[in-house]
Design a protein around this motif. Structure first.
Motif, PDB file in Angstrom:
ATOM      1  N   SER A  67       0.707  -0.961  -0.110  1.00 32.83           N
ATOM      2  CA  SER A  67      -0.123   0.057  -0.196  1.00 32.83           C
ATOM      3  C   SER A  67       0.970   0.784   0.060  1.00 32.83           C
ATOM      4  CB  SER A  67      -0.965  -0.050   1.524  1.00 32.83           C
ATOM      5  OG  SER A  67      -1.493  -1.036   1.202  1.00 32.83           O
ATOM      6  N   GLY A  68       1.759   1.364   0.685  1.00 27.62           N
ATOM      7  CA  GLY A  68       2.855   2.660   0.903  1.00 27.62           C
ATOM      8  C   GLY A  68       3.279   2.846  -0.541  1.00 27.62           C
ATOM      9  N   ALA A  69       4.058   1.642  -1.044  1.00 26.12           N
ATOM     10  CA  ALA A  69       4.398   2.185  -2.180  1.00 26.12           C
ATOM     11  C   ALA A  69       3.518   2.456  -3.386  1.00 26.12           C
ATOM     12  CB  ALA A  69       5.159   0.532  -2.812  1.00 26.12           C
ATOM     13  N   LEU A 113       0.631   3.813  -3.315  1.00 25.71           N
ATOM     14  CA  LEU A 113       0.497   5.585  -2.775  1.00 25.71           C
ATOM     15  C   LEU A 113       2.025   6.226  -2.711  1.00 25.71           C
ATOM     16  CD1 LEU A 113      -1.143   5.117   0.747  1.00 25.71           C
ATOM     17  CD2 LEU A 113      -1.993   5.694  -1.352  1.00 25.71           C
ATOM     18  N   GLY A 114       3.106   5.677  -2.428  1.00 28.41           N
ATOM     19  CA  GLY A 114       4.457   6.837  -2.666  1.00 28.41           C
ATOM     20  C   GLY A 114       4.265   6.853  -4.470  1.00 28.41           C
ATOM     21  N   LEU A 115       4.079   5.601  -5.387  1.00 29.11           N
ATOM     22  CA  LEU A 115       4.425   6.038  -6.925  1.00 29.11           C
ATOM     23  C   LEU A 115       3.106   6.909  -7.454  1.00 29.11           C
ATOM     24  CD1 LEU A 115       4.710   2.057  -8.368  1.00 29.11           C
ATOM     25  CD2 LEU A 115       6.346   4.275  -7.828  1.00 29.11           C
ATOM     26  N   ALA A 119       1.544   9.840  -5.816  1.00 33.51           N
ATOM     27  CA  ALA A 119       1.898  10.812  -5.439  1.00 33.51           C
ATOM     28  C   ALA A 119       3.458  11.675  -6.400  1.00 33.51           C
ATOM     29  CB  ALA A 119       2.463  10.756  -3.547  1.00 33.51           C
ATOM     30  N   GLY A 120       4.100   9.977  -6.280  1.00 36.67           N
ATOM     31  CA  GLY A 120       5.120  10.975  -7.471  1.00 36.67           C
ATOM     32  C   GLY A 120       4.559  11.137  -8.537  1.00 36.67           C
TER      33      GLY A 120
END
Length: 93
Positions: A54-56, A58-60, A62-63
């Motif tokens: 999930s964090g990966a 979201l990070g992708l 957002a980036g």
């Protein structure tokens, strides 16, 4: 002797004497484990994949959205940012 084989042999020769230290450390850790934490850590370990994925994602996301919106880096590169610009004498600026 090929460089890869030489590196492999060197790694084996360096790691081999450290095996008793590794075995002793493993035995010490097992002797000092808290049985009550074992079940808790099992749950945490099994749920960590969900959090990591999930964090990966979201990070992708957002980036990618930050780059698509055209951040301040593009403005500064074009000279349109709020930075200080030196005036050229006689340019009328």
């Amino acid at each position: 002797m090929m460089p890869i084989a030489r590196a492999l042999l060197l790694g084996l020769l360096v790691a081999w004497p450290l095996q008793p230290l590794d075995d002793a450390m493993r035995a010490w850790v097992k002797a000092h484990q808290d049985p009550g934490m074992h079940a808790f850590m099992g749950v945490v370990s099994s749920k960590s994949r969900v959090v990591l994925i999930s964090g990966a994602v979201l990070g992708l996301a957002a980036g990618a959205s930050g780059r698509a919106a055209g951040g301040a880096g593009e403005e500064m590169a074009a000279g349109e940012g709020g930075g200080v610009h030196a005036e050229t004498p006689g340019s009328g600026k």
